[in-house]
Design an enzyme around this catalytic site. Structure first.
Site, mmCIF file in Angstrom:
data_model
loop_
_atom_site.group_PDB
_atom_site.id
_atom_site.type_symbol
_atom_site.label_atom_id
_atom_site.label_comp_id
_atom_site.label_asym_id
_atom_site.label_seq_id
_atom_site.Cartn_x
_atom_site.Cartn_y
_atom_site.Cartn_z
ATOM 1 N N ASP A 165 -3.609 6.036 -3.660
ATOM 2 C CA ASP A 165 -4.877 6.680 -2.509
ATOM 3 C C ASP A 165 -4.246 6.784 -1.188
ATOM 4 O OD1 ASP A 165 -7.761 5.306 -1.754
ATOM 5 O OD2 ASP A 165 -5.989 4.487 -0.242
ATOM 6 N N ASP A 166 -4.858 6.892 -0.080
ATOM 7 C CA ASP A 166 -4.654 7.285 1.188
ATOM 8 C C ASP A 166 -5.731 7.336 1.605
ATOM 9 O OD1 ASP A 166 -2.850 6.638 3.845
ATOM 10 O OD2 ASP A 166 -3.936 8.880 4.001
#
Length: 199
Positions: free
Chosen positions: A70-71
């Site tokens: 995830d970012d």
């Protein structure tokens, strides 16, 4: 397919992402359940997608297992371009205050109608012999004057949803998760993975 590994050393983010993915029908677990803690490549790009892909591909290459990374970031127009993809990098420069305290200080002079904000999350799923799959979710709202709620942590304590007029942290998980940027990205990722399997 085996459980997906989450490419993060952030325990809160990992737990929240697993909850979001599980709700979307994707089974996932912390990579540290099976592997020792690792140092991920430094995020140097201005792209949520590139940063998520970098982490996912790194861990997938090391472990040979399917990985989701995830970012995410918080965008607040009143502050300008200092947040977004570099949210954590910016806020962590202030070692005297928590991230939420630093954010509130930056918005100290902001009128109520200029406390608007957007949270964005991009997920990247990487598995053997398949192209990376990317999915993004966003949620808009405003930043509260002080932390509120106890159901979750981080920016959730400050982020007031336009639809509910409550912070995300004031909502139990069953209500909160579908409304979050991560929850929406997880649903989209599940749809894309299902479509890819059916091709």
């Amino acid at each position: 397919m085996a459980e997906w590994l989450i490419a993060s050393n952030n325990q809160y983010k990992t737990a929240d992402l697993i909850a979001c993915l599980n709700r979307a029908g994707i089974s996932a677990k912390p990579y540290t359940d099976d592997w020792p803690p690792m140092t991920f490549p430094v995020e140097t790009t201005d792209s949520y997608a590139d940063n998520a892909r970098l982490k996912a591909q790194f861990l997938a290459q090391v472990t040979g297992e399917p990985v989701i990374a995830d970012d995410s970031g918080l965008e607040v127009p009143f502050i300008g371009d200092t947040l977004g993809v570099t949210t954590k990098r910016y806020l962590h420069q202030d070692h005297q205050h928590s991230d939420n305290e630093t954010l509130l200080l930056a918005l100290k002079e902001a009128p109520d109608d200029q406390r608007t904000a957007t949270m964005t999350c991009t997920l990247c799923a990487v598995s053997q012999n398949a192209d990376p799959v990317l999915a993004t979710g966003t949620v808009t709202g405003t930043i509260a004057q002080a932390e509120q709620g106890h159901y979750s942590t981080g920016f959730d304590k400050l982020f007031v949803l336009s639809a509910t007029h409550q912070t995300l942290a004031e909502l139990p998980d069953d209500t909160r998760i579908p409304l979050t940027h991560r929850g929406q990205a997880a649903v989209r990722l599940a749809q894309l993975l299902k479509s890819a399997r059916n091709q």
